[in-house]
Design an enzyme around this catalytic site. Structure first.
Site, mmCIF file in Angstrom:
data_model
loop_
_atom_site.group_PDB
_atom_site.id
_atom_site.type_symbol
_atom_site.label_atom_id
_atom_site.label_comp_id
_atom_site.label_asym_id
_atom_site.label_seq_id
_atom_site.Cartn_x
_atom_site.Cartn_y
_atom_site.Cartn_z
ATOM 1 N N LYS A 1 0.868 -1.188 0.000
ATOM 2 C CA LYS A 1 0.000 0.000 0.000
ATOM 3 C C LYS A 1 0.898 1.229 0.000
ATOM 4 O O LYS A 1 2.024 1.174 0.499
ATOM 5 C CB LYS A 1 -0.889 0.019 1.247
ATOM 6 C CG LYS A 1 -2.121 0.875 1.120
ATOM 7 C CD LYS A 1 -3.282 0.174 0.418
ATOM 8 C CE LYS A 1 -4.424 1.107 0.150
ATOM 9 N NZ LYS A 1 -5.617 0.412 -0.370
ATOM 10 N N ASP B 1 -6.919 4.403 -4.696
ATOM 11 C CA ASP B 1 -7.592 4.261 -3.398
ATOM 12 C C ASP B 1 -8.208 5.637 -3.121
ATOM 13 O O ASP B 1 -8.424 6.414 -4.074
ATOM 14 C CB ASP B 1 -6.589 3.845 -2.303
ATOM 15 C CG ASP B 1 -7.275 3.420 -1.007
ATOM 16 O OD1 ASP B 1 -7.885 2.352 -0.969
ATOM 17 O OD2 ASP B 1 -7.222 4.179 -0.011
HETATM 18 P P1 NDP Z 1 -12.966 7.800 -2.863
HETATM 19 O O1 NDP Z 1 -11.874 8.782 -2.700
HETATM 20 O O2 NDP Z 1 -13.556 7.591 -4.199
HETATM 21 O O3 NDP Z 1 -14.158 8.126 -1.841
HETATM 22 C C1 NDP Z 1 -13.934 8.169 -0.468
HETATM 23 C C2 NDP Z 1 -15.213 8.560 0.207
HETATM 24 O O4 NDP Z 1 -15.050 8.410 1.611
HETATM 25 C C3 NDP Z 1 -15.599 10.008 -0.027
HETATM 26 O O5 NDP Z 1 -16.971 10.131 0.025
HETATM 27 C C4 NDP Z 1 -14.939 10.686 1.162
HETATM 28 O O6 NDP Z 1 -15.526 11.917 1.521
HETATM 29 C C5 NDP Z 1 -15.164 9.690 2.254
HETATM 30 N N1 NDP Z 1 -14.117 9.837 3.258
HETATM 31 C C6 NDP Z 1 -12.774 9.787 3.079
HETATM 32 N N2 NDP Z 1 -12.144 10.007 4.233
HETATM 33 C C7 NDP Z 1 -13.108 10.218 5.145
HETATM 34 C C8 NDP Z 1 -13.095 10.497 6.535
HETATM 35 N N3 NDP Z 1 -11.939 10.611 7.203
HETATM 36 N N4 NDP Z 1 -14.291 10.610 7.172
HETATM 37 C C9 NDP Z 1 -15.455 10.485 6.505
HETATM 38 N N5 NDP Z 1 -15.537 10.243 5.185
HETATM 39 C C10 NDP Z 1 -14.372 10.096 4.532
HETATM 40 O O7 NDP Z 1 -12.382 6.432 -2.277
HETATM 41 P P2 NDP Z 1 -12.869 4.950 -2.545
HETATM 42 O O8 NDP Z 1 -14.332 4.911 -2.714
HETATM 43 O O9 NDP Z 1 -11.993 4.366 -3.598
HETATM 44 O O10 NDP Z 1 -12.441 4.230 -1.178
HETATM 45 C C11 NDP Z 1 -13.334 4.131 -0.056
HETATM 46 C C12 NDP Z 1 -12.876 3.026 0.869
HETATM 47 O O11 NDP Z 1 -12.842 1.781 0.138
HETATM 48 C C13 NDP Z 1 -11.461 3.169 1.452
HETATM 49 O O12 NDP Z 1 -11.432 2.595 2.738
HETATM 50 C C14 NDP Z 1 -10.615 2.342 0.508
HETATM 51 O O13 NDP Z 1 -9.407 1.922 1.105
HETATM 52 C C15 NDP Z 1 -11.560 1.180 0.258
HETATM 53 N N6 NDP Z 1 -11.268 0.390 -0.923
HETATM 54 C C16 NDP Z 1 -11.259 0.973 -2.166
HETATM 55 C C17 NDP Z 1 -11.004 0.206 -3.283
HETATM 56 C C18 NDP Z 1 -11.101 0.762 -4.665
HETATM 57 O O14 NDP Z 1 -11.085 -0.034 -5.612
HETATM 58 N N7 NDP Z 1 -11.241 2.059 -4.859
HETATM 59 C C19 NDP Z 1 -10.655 -1.232 -3.168
HETATM 60 C C20 NDP Z 1 -10.803 -1.766 -1.827
HETATM 61 C C21 NDP Z 1 -11.069 -0.954 -0.766
HETATM 62 P P3 NDP Z 1 -14.748 13.284 1.244
HETATM 63 O O15 NDP Z 1 -14.969 13.571 -0.199
HETATM 64 O O16 NDP Z 1 -15.379 14.264 2.160
HETATM 65 O O17 NDP Z 1 -13.301 13.029 1.570
#
Ligand code: NDP
Length: 453
Positions: A130, A170
């Site tokens: 990561k 991510d």
């Molecule tokens: P994105 O950047 O597309 O979206 C992240 C979302 O989570 C946004 O809505 C963001 O809101 C919110 N968020 C981020 N940090 C925080 C926080 N500290 N508190 C509250 N809300 C938060 O990311 P992904 O959708 O790709 O990833 C989401 C999760 O899924 C993560 O845990 C990631 O590790 C996991 N994941 C993702 C994969 C992928 O293929 N993309 C694969 C496997 C797991 P805001 O805009 O306000 O920051």
């Protein structure tokens, strides 16, 4: 031979804490896994003798580097970047890159550790890694993001490679950032190889990679429900996040006849009692990725909905199904109790470690269907693995073929969890235990084959 690893669980965790001061997220992730693994290896002397768990909980290496870039006003900015290469026993290191101000070495070590088990569960030959930086892409211009990505890759390129370490996206890293980073890698090395996944379709990306994590989390949920004679149709779902994983999980829930009630971001959540249908999901996708907007704007577009600010989380909204899809530790013990009290029967984690250890224990004790992220969100890295295969073979598979493979891989992970998470005399499956043991076993057996290296 000596059996120095014969410490008890408390002793082991105390050692992890001592060796990783201040790294709370990493200790939490190791503890969650160790609780199950200690039980499993109790009578398996070789795993003790070769200190397998202790070795998996010590990354192969952690690279930390300075990332300098110039903002649009001409000011020089300095960020910190990392790549954590946790374990490559079963394949090249593989795992996403996160750009978010909350990124620390501890967060990336926990994610790389979890990734090792997740990648093993997929059945594909991928190790765990990561990376990321404490860079906040929010409010930055395209050119600022480009300059940051180029500077980040100018150091990262030495540590990655198609057969060494293959990063992906991510939080904060989507198609735009992957494009900038791949462009810089190609420029520095003069090589066109599958060094990153999540690439654009024009330059070696795979169909369905974008959808895979969210869709996969719902396929896993569907398998858990079917295992107890239920389905998604007619059920209500509460989802957190509004990024890649959350919007695609919502889309698949809707396709399977469920009703999505909430989405969120770091500022709060929206609750739409009429249901967030496909047209509304499409609006959110464009709003978040193209306009880089906030979820609070949803209520201006769809007045039947309400916004709950101050960083509020959606877990108090009564539902049948819950899918945390935003970030780590976004669902605590009290919120887990509220979900159970309100009748939630299944939780599928789209995010990585979104539930605190106290929350995990609430779900386990209540014996609801609870899928940990390392199993439920493995669809994304699975299709990344398929992207690596397509890049190596220099071909592009068709969408139906990839959809079929994703469904098969998620079903395979579900079966592995059932195999290791069941216990005699009860039909209940402990998916956390199942995922931890199934993920551990393959990596551990490969490590035994290599000896002490
Ligand atoms: P994105 O950047 O597309 O979206 C992240 C979302 O989570 C946004 O809505 C963001 O809101 C919110 N968020 C981020 N940090 C925080 C926080 N500290 N508190 C509250 N809300 C938060 O990311 P992904 O959708 O790709 O990833 C989401 C999760 O899924 C993560 O845990 C990631 O590790 C996991 N994941 C993702 C994969 C992928 O293929 N993309 C694969 C496997 C797991 P805001 O805009 O306000 O920051």
């Amino acid at each position: 031979m000596a059996t120095a690893d014969h410490v008890d669980l408390e002793g082991f965790i105390a050692g992890v804490k001592r060796r990783n001061p201040g790294q709370d997220e990493f200790v939490q992730a190791v503890q969650e896994v160790a609780e199950d693994i200690f039980d499993f290896i109790q009578d398996k002397e070789q795993y003790h003798e070769y200190q397998i768990l202790r070795r998996i909980a010590e990354p192969d290496r952690v690279v930390s580097f300075r990332v300098c870039w110039e903002d649009d006003k001409g000011a020089i900015r300095v960020q910190r970047g990392w790549r954590v290469q946790n374990n490559n026993s079963i394949g090249p290191y593989k795992g996403g890159i996160r750009f978010h101000p909350s990124v620390t070495e501890s967060v990336l070590k926990f994610l790389a550790f979890e990734q090792t088990f997740k990648n093993s569960l997929t059945g594909l030959p991928m190790g765990g890694g990561k990376g990321g930086a404490n860079f906040n892409p929010k409010g930055k211009s395209d050119h600022e993001v480009m300059r940051f990505c180029q500077s980040f890759m100018t150091e990262l390129y030495r540590h990655v490679g198609a057969d060494i370490d293959v990063p992906a996206g991510d939080i904060g890293v989507g198609a735009r950032e992957i494009g900038y980073m791949f462009g810089q890698y190609k420029r520095i090395t003069n090589q066109f190889t599958g060094v990153l996944t999540g690439k654009g379709l024009e330059f070696g990306g795979s169909l369905i990679r974008t959808e895979a994590t969210g869709y996969g989390a719902v396929y896993f949920l569907k398998s858990m429900l079917e295992n107890v004679g239920q389905g998604i149709e007619g059920k209500t779902a509460v989802i957190s996040g509004s990024g890649n994983v959350a919007t695609h999980a919502a889309e698949k829930i809707v396709q399977l006849g469920g009703k999505v009630l909430t989405l969120s971001d770091s500022e709060g959540f929206i609750h739409d009692p009429a249901g967030i249908d496909q047209a509304k999901i499409d609006w959110v996708k464009v709003h978040k990725t193209k306009r880089r907007g906030r979820i609070s704007d949803y209520v201006k577009e769809f007045p039947g909905a309400t916004f709950h600010g101050g960083g509020a989380r959606p877990w108090s909204v009564p539902c049948d199904l819950a899918l945390p899809c935003a970030t780590q530790n976004e669902l605590d013990g009290e919120e887990a109790k509220t979900l159970v009290k309100n009748g939630c029967i299944a939780v599928s984690e789209g995010a990585n470690m979104p539930t605190t250890l106290a929350g995990v224990h609430v779900f386990k004790d209540a014996k609801i269907l609870y899928a940990p992220g390392k199993a439920a969100n493995a669809g994304g890295v699975s299709v990344s693995g398929l992207e690596m295969s397509q890049n190596s073979a220099r071909i592009s598979w068709k969408e139906e073929q990839l959809q079929g493979l994703l469904v098969d891989i998620m079903a395979g992970i579900h079966s592995s969890c059932v195999e290791y998470g069941g216990s005699a005399g009860t039909k209940h499956i402990d998916y956390v235990r199942g995922a931890n043991i199934a993920g551990f076993k393959k990596v551990a057996d490969a490590m035994l084959a290599y000896g002490v290296v």
